[in-house]
Design an enzyme around this catalytic site. Structure first.
Site, PDB file in Angstrom:
ATOM      1  NE  ARG A  25      -3.161   2.580   2.674  1.00  0.00           N
ATOM      2  CZ  ARG A  25      -3.130   3.395   3.774  1.00  0.00           C
ATOM      3  NH1 ARG A  25      -2.917   3.028   4.825  1.00  0.00           N
ATOM      4  NH2 ARG A  25      -3.694   4.807   3.790  1.00  0.00           N
ATOM      5  CG  HIS A  49      -1.070   8.771   3.490  1.00  0.00           C
ATOM      6  ND1 HIS A  49      -1.153   7.341   3.902  1.00  0.00           N
ATOM      7  CD2 HIS A  49      -0.721   9.433   4.781  1.00  0.00           C
ATOM      8  CE1 HIS A  49      -0.995   7.207   5.141  1.00  0.00           C
ATOM      9  NE2 HIS A  49      -0.594   8.202   5.522  1.00  0.00           N
ATOM     10  CD  GLU A 103      -4.540   7.389  10.081  1.00  0.00           C
ATOM     11  OE1 GLU A 103      -3.888   8.659  10.538  1.00  0.00           O
ATOM     12  OE2 GLU A 103      -4.222   6.178  10.237  1.00  0.00           O
ATOM     13  CG  ASN A 155      -5.037   3.395   8.537  1.00  0.00           C
ATOM     14  OD1 ASN A 155      -5.226   2.358   8.133  1.00  0.00           O
ATOM     15  ND2 ASN A 155      -4.607   4.446   8.309  1.00  0.00           N
ATOM     16  CE1 TYR A 196       0.244   2.709  13.503  1.00  0.00           C
ATOM     17  CE2 TYR A 196      -1.614   3.520  12.617  1.00  0.00           C
ATOM     18  CZ  TYR A 196      -0.415   3.310  12.491  1.00  0.00           C
ATOM     19  OH  TYR A 196       0.067   3.273  11.185  1.00  0.00           O
ATOM     20  CD  GLU A 235      -1.636   3.716   7.897  1.00  0.00           C
ATOM     21  OE1 GLU A 235      -1.334   4.227   9.266  1.00  0.00           O
ATOM     22  OE2 GLU A 235      -1.566   4.669   7.213  1.00  0.00           O
ATOM     23  CD1 TRP A 276       3.517   3.143  10.100  1.00  0.00           C
ATOM     24  CD2 TRP A 276       2.735   3.369   8.166  1.00  0.00           C
ATOM     25  NE1 TRP A 276       4.111   4.240   9.564  1.00  0.00           N
ATOM     26  CE2 TRP A 276       3.278   4.494   8.588  1.00  0.00           C
ATOM     27  CE3 TRP A 276       1.843   3.086   6.949  1.00  0.00           C
ATOM     28  CZ2 TRP A 276       3.315   5.410   7.419  1.00  0.00           C
ATOM     29  CZ3 TRP A 276       1.816   4.177   6.092  1.00  0.00           C
ATOM     30  CH2 TRP A 276       2.681   5.454   6.359  1.00  0.00           C
ATOM     31  CD1 TRP A 307       2.809  11.223  10.121  1.00  0.00           C
ATOM     32  CD2 TRP A 307       2.975  12.595   8.430  1.00  0.00           C
ATOM     33  NE1 TRP A 307       2.220  10.719   8.883  1.00  0.00           N
ATOM     34  CE2 TRP A 307       2.531  11.349   7.887  1.00  0.00           C
ATOM     35  CE3 TRP A 307       3.019  13.734   7.683  1.00  0.00           C
ATOM     36  CZ2 TRP A 307       2.237  11.385   6.488  1.00  0.00           C
ATOM     37  CZ3 TRP A 307       2.689  13.638   6.150  1.00  0.00           C
ATOM     38  CH2 TRP A 307       2.160  12.531   5.580  1.00  0.00           C
ATOM     39  CG  PHE A 355       5.794   3.633  12.980  1.00  0.00           C
ATOM     40  CD1 PHE A 355       6.130   4.781  13.355  1.00  0.00           C
ATOM     41  CD2 PHE A 355       5.001   2.900  13.638  1.00  0.00           C
ATOM     42  CE1 PHE A 355       5.223   5.824  14.363  1.00  0.00           C
ATOM     43  CE2 PHE A 355       3.829   3.612  14.382  1.00  0.00           C
ATOM     44  CZ  PHE A 355       4.078   5.136  14.863  1.00  0.00           C
TER      45      PHE A 355
HETATM   46  C1  PNW Z   1      -1.201   7.160  10.978  1.00  0.00           C
HETATM   47  N1  PNW Z   1      -3.266   9.901  16.145  1.00  0.00           N
HETATM   48  O1  PNW Z   1      -1.036   8.353  11.506  1.00  0.00           O
HETATM   49  C2  PNW Z   1      -0.729   7.416   9.361  1.00  0.00           C
HETATM   50  O2  PNW Z   1      -1.647   7.159   8.423  1.00  0.00           O
HETATM   51  C3  PNW Z   1       0.723   7.172   9.180  1.00  0.00           C
HETATM   52  O3  PNW Z   1       0.948   7.970   7.992  1.00  0.00           O
HETATM   53  C4  PNW Z   1       1.580   7.304  10.275  1.00  0.00           C
HETATM   54  O4  PNW Z   1       2.855   7.233  10.033  1.00  0.00           O
HETATM   55  C5  PNW Z   1       1.231   6.357  11.235  1.00  0.00           C
HETATM   56  O5  PNW Z   1      -0.377   6.188  11.719  1.00  0.00           O
HETATM   57  C6  PNW Z   1       1.694   6.287  12.337  1.00  0.00           C
HETATM   58  O6  PNW Z   1       1.420   7.403  13.209  1.00  0.00           O
HETATM   59  C7  PNW Z   1      -1.607   8.549  12.638  1.00  0.00           C
HETATM   60  O7  PNW Z   1      -2.516  10.805  16.652  1.00  0.00           O
HETATM   61  C8  PNW Z   1      -1.080   9.867  13.399  1.00  0.00           C
HETATM   62  O8  PNW Z   1      -4.051   9.239  16.761  1.00  0.00           O
HETATM   63  C9  PNW Z   1      -1.519  10.225  14.540  1.00  0.00           C
HETATM   64  C10 PNW Z   1      -2.536   9.388  14.960  1.00  0.00           C
HETATM   65  C11 PNW Z   1      -3.224   8.289  14.288  1.00  0.00           C
HETATM   66  C12 PNW Z   1      -2.561   7.936  13.353  1.00  0.00           C
END
Ligand code: PNW
Length: 490
Positions: A75, A119, A165, A294, A296, A366, A412, A420, A428
């Protein structure tokens, strides 16, 4: 052995701005992230994506890394300003050629491309001239851009994701202002989210009307959501966790599956939440062929009138709009981002999606973790990453056993990359990247993931790292009134 379905899509993910570099090469226009990263004080250590992983020139080497992993799918995202330097008008052929060559290299290696159209790296001109995602013109602009991509690549690309996102862009980019375009405002998130949804609807309609019958592909969105576990068994906390999920995933998924925002958002936000026209509603309902997720981490949510403290590292939107307080169990392990590792939250969330949206086909677009790990004697030992993915994949397997129609998993990320506002210090990747030289080194997790893919699942001792197995949520003590780190909302 936890075996996954035969046709399960084993993948890894990246995005354009985070890996490509070549920020002004071959006619590419500037994006909001170029401008943001070039503004002093916005990114940790003053890092920028100007060079990043230099994937723009090294993409063949990166496809070879993917082939070594045995990836079934990859992806990546297309940089809109590479294709349309100012966001409108004729296509920049040199920009399109890069993606066309990448797609060819992937297909030659037997890897299926999954392409995200946006993105976060919006053409800067659209921001400066129209206000970016606050503008109702964005739906048409995005649909035109999407048409260029479907037309140029759709003969070979069968998996499309419109937006990555939109929640993050809305809340962090137009609310907190700590991601591009860096605008801070209380209502910005709801307005930007609205225009992103309308843009998704317009692009999905273009695909369905003009391309899908011939090209035979699918289109969806990638929404992010972390699990919200009630902080106690009290009915008010259970309702608060449900409401927090509606303000998070429901905000963007309800319009796609039900044609409108969750009632809890309308009740609390009233006129601050924009309204869809009948045309928008009709376009949006049913506009996703799969549910991209996505995911986490997990947080605890309690009811708090007018909003309460929010754990630092939990992005929740405006806690006061939701009447919630957000915390963590201090016993949960955390990643370098400060995000708790709670695999069972993934299983719970997949169940929530099934209940609310009628068991859609889901793709985990992700899932991943940041940990510090350096190259020592040519090797990178990242046992905690292996534990993290073993835990989350086991949770996915459990969710499938519960009945979820989970079709794939994109880890991811393929490479350490530009994280960012955190810059390059949050890693990651399955592959370590030396950002001074561009050298890639597979981490121990890369070998581990290759074996998982080759076997089509997890062996019983799959978590070869040292971390303790994470507890299931049901066995956790309810309520954590002394979370590790708290910050006040806004
Ligand atoms: C995602 N949060 O970003 C993105 O899709 C990716 O580009 C990024 O590198 C990855 O997750 C890891 O951060 C997020 O704060 C950024 O909740 C911030 C958040 C969630 C996802």
């Amino acid at each position: 052995m936890r075996r996954f379905p035969e046709d399960f899509v084993w993948g890894a993910a990246t995005s354009a701005y985070q890996i490509e570099g070549a920020w002004d090469a071959d006619g590419k226009g500037p994006s909001v992230w170029d401008a943001f990263a070039h503004t002093p004080g916005r990114i940790a250590n003053g890092h920028t994506g100007d060079v990043a992983c230099d994937h723009y020139t090294r993409f063949r080497e990166d496809v070879a890394l993917m082939a070594d992993l045995g990836l079934k799918a990859y992806r990546f995202s297309i940089s809109w300003p590479r294709v349309q330097p100012t966001g409108t008008g004729a296509a920049n052929e040199a920009g399109l050629r890069f993606y066309s060559d990448l797609v060819d290299a992937l297909l030659e290696a037997g890897i299926t491309p999954w392409v995200t159209l946006h993105h976060w790296d919006l053409p800067l001109a659209l921001q400066e001239e129209h206000g970016g995602w606050l503008s109702p013109r964005m739906a048409d602009a995005f649909a035109d851009y999407a048409r260029i991509c479907f037309d140029a690549l759709g003969d070979r690309v069968r998996h499309w994701i419109t937006l990555n996102e939109p929640w993050v862009t809305a809340v962090i980019g137009y609310g907190e202002g700590t991601f591009a375009p860096g605008l801070a405002s209380a209502d910005g998130p709801y307005r930007a989210g609205h225009e992103m949804l309308r843009a998704h609807g317009a692009a999905a309609e273009v695909y369905r009307r003009e391309f899908q019958a011939d090209q035979g592909g699918v289109i969806g969105m990638a929404n992010n959501c972390d699990w919200r576990e009630p902080a106690s068994g009290a009915p008010a906390d259970r309702a608060a966790a449900q409401r927090a999920l509606e303000f998070y995933l429901g905000w963007f998924a309800d319009p796609l599956y039900h044609g409108d925002y969750p009632a809890s958002m309308r009740e609390r936000l009233g006129g601050r939440l924009p309204t869809f026209s009948d045309e928008d509603r009709a376009r949006l309902r049913g506009s996703a062929d799969f549910f991209g997720l996505n995911h986490y981490t997990t947080h605890l949510v309690a009811h708090a009138d007018g909003g309460g403290p929010v754990y630092d590292g939990a992005n929740v939107g405006w806690a006061e709009d939701q009447d919630v307080a957000v915390s963590v169990d201090p016993d949960w392990p955390t990643t370098a981002m400060g995000w708790p590792v709670v695999p069972d939250g993934c299983r719970q969330l997949l169940g929530w999606i099934d209940d609310r949206y009628g068991r859609p086909p889901v793709v985990l677009t992700e899932n991943g973790c940041a940990y510090d790990a350096e190259v020592v004697d040519g090797a990178v030992e990242d046992a905690r990453r292996i534990d993290y993915h073993a835990g989350y994949l086991a949770a996915c397997h459990d969710a499938i056993a519960d009945g979820a129609d989970l079709r794939g998993y994109f880890l991811w990320s393929l490479l350490d990359n530009f994280e960012w506002a955190s810059g390059y210090d949050k890693r990651f990747g399955l592959h370590h990247v030396d950002f001074a030289t561009g050298t890639r080194t597979p981490k121990a997790s890369a070998r581990w993931y290759r074996d998982v893919i080759a076997r089509g699942g997890l062996t019983d001792d799959a978590a070869a790292g040292d971390g303790a197995a994470a507890p299931a949520l049901a066995s956790l003590p309810a309520g954590a009134d002394a979370p590790a780190r708290l910050r006040s909302p806004r």
